[in-house]
Design a protein around this motif. Structure first.
Motif, short mmCIF file in Angstrom:
data_model
loop_
_atom_site.label_atom_id
_atom_site.label_comp_id
_atom_site.label_asym_id
_atom_site.label_seq_id
_atom_site.Cartn_x
_atom_site.Cartn_y
_atom_site.Cartn_z
N ALA A 8 -5.76 50.79 47.47
CA ALA A 8 -4.91 52.07 47.40
C ALA A 8 -4.11 51.77 46.24
O ALA A 8 -3.70 52.69 45.39
CB ALA A 8 -3.76 51.78 48.58
N VAL A 9 -3.76 50.71 45.69
CA VAL A 9 -2.91 50.33 44.44
C VAL A 9 -3.81 50.45 43.33
O VAL A 9 -3.47 51.34 42.52
CB VAL A 9 -2.64 48.76 44.36
N ASN A 10 -4.88 50.38 43.35
CA ASN A 10 -6.04 50.63 42.40
C ASN A 10 -6.23 51.88 42.14
O ASN A 10 -6.29 52.44 41.02
CB ASN A 10 -7.11 49.66 42.59
N GLU A 64 -5.27 53.90 38.63
CA GLU A 64 -6.52 54.29 37.84
C GLU A 64 -6.37 55.66 37.29
O GLU A 64 -6.02 56.62 38.05
CB GLU A 64 -7.82 54.44 38.54
N ALA A 65 -6.50 56.04 36.03
CA ALA A 65 -6.34 57.38 35.22
C ALA A 65 -7.33 58.24 35.66
O ALA A 65 -6.93 59.44 35.90
CB ALA A 65 -6.70 57.19 33.57
N GLU A 66 -8.52 57.75 36.20
CA GLU A 66 -9.77 58.54 36.58
C GLU A 66 -9.19 59.15 37.93
O GLU A 66 -10.05 60.20 38.63
CB GLU A 66 -11.02 57.99 36.59
N VAL A 80 -0.98 43.92 38.54
CA VAL A 80 -0.67 45.11 39.25
C VAL A 80 -0.56 44.82 40.70
O VAL A 80 0.40 45.23 41.26
CB VAL A 80 -1.62 46.43 38.93
N VAL A 81 -1.61 44.24 41.32
CA VAL A 81 -1.42 43.81 42.46
C VAL A 81 -0.55 42.82 43.10
O VAL A 81 0.18 42.98 43.94
CB VAL A 81 -3.00 43.34 43.13
N ARG A 82 -0.19 41.75 42.10
CA ARG A 82 0.72 40.87 42.22
C ARG A 82 2.13 41.34 42.53
O ARG A 82 2.98 41.08 43.10
CB ARG A 82 0.70 39.71 41.31
N HIS A 83 2.29 42.23 41.35
CA HIS A 83 3.76 43.16 41.29
C HIS A 83 3.75 43.86 42.50
O HIS A 83 5.15 43.88 43.33
CB HIS A 83 3.61 44.13 40.07
N PHE A 84 2.91 44.53 42.98
CA PHE A 84 3.02 45.12 44.49
C PHE A 84 3.12 44.24 45.57
O PHE A 84 4.14 44.62 46.37
CB PHE A 84 1.71 46.05 44.64
N GLY A 85 2.48 43.16 45.54
CA GLY A 85 2.79 42.02 46.29
C GLY A 85 4.35 41.92 46.61
O GLY A 85 5.04 41.62 47.79
#
Length: 75
Positions: free
Chosen positions: A15-17, A21-23, A61-66
């Motif tokens: 979900a974070v990814n 993602e710009a796409e 990015v995932v670490r930040h979300f965690g």
């Protein structure tokens, strides 16, 4: 880590990814955001998943979300 928690963490990473993602289409981003917000408000596994996502083996990015999940739990 228990398998259900691992699977939930994998879903959160996806979900974070999707959100980053710009796409990704706006629809997918909104679905991902809804999933994340529901998780933060209702899941009893916020601490476990937050710690797993905040590990150094994850992307920045995932670490930040965690860390955001953990902050949410503390507040």
């Amino acid at each position: 880590m228990a398998e259900p928690i691992r699977a939930l963490c994998d879903e959160l990473i996806k979900a974070v990814n999707v959100m980053m993602e710009a796409e990704s289409s706006q629809t997918y981003r909104l679905e991902a955001l809804k999933f994340i917000e529901e998780f933060k408000e209702k899941s009893p596994f916020c601490v476990e998943c937050g710690l797993q996502l905040a590990e150094k083996s994850q992307t920045a990015v995932v670490r930040h979300f965690g860390l955001q999940i953990l902050e949410h739990v503390v507040k």
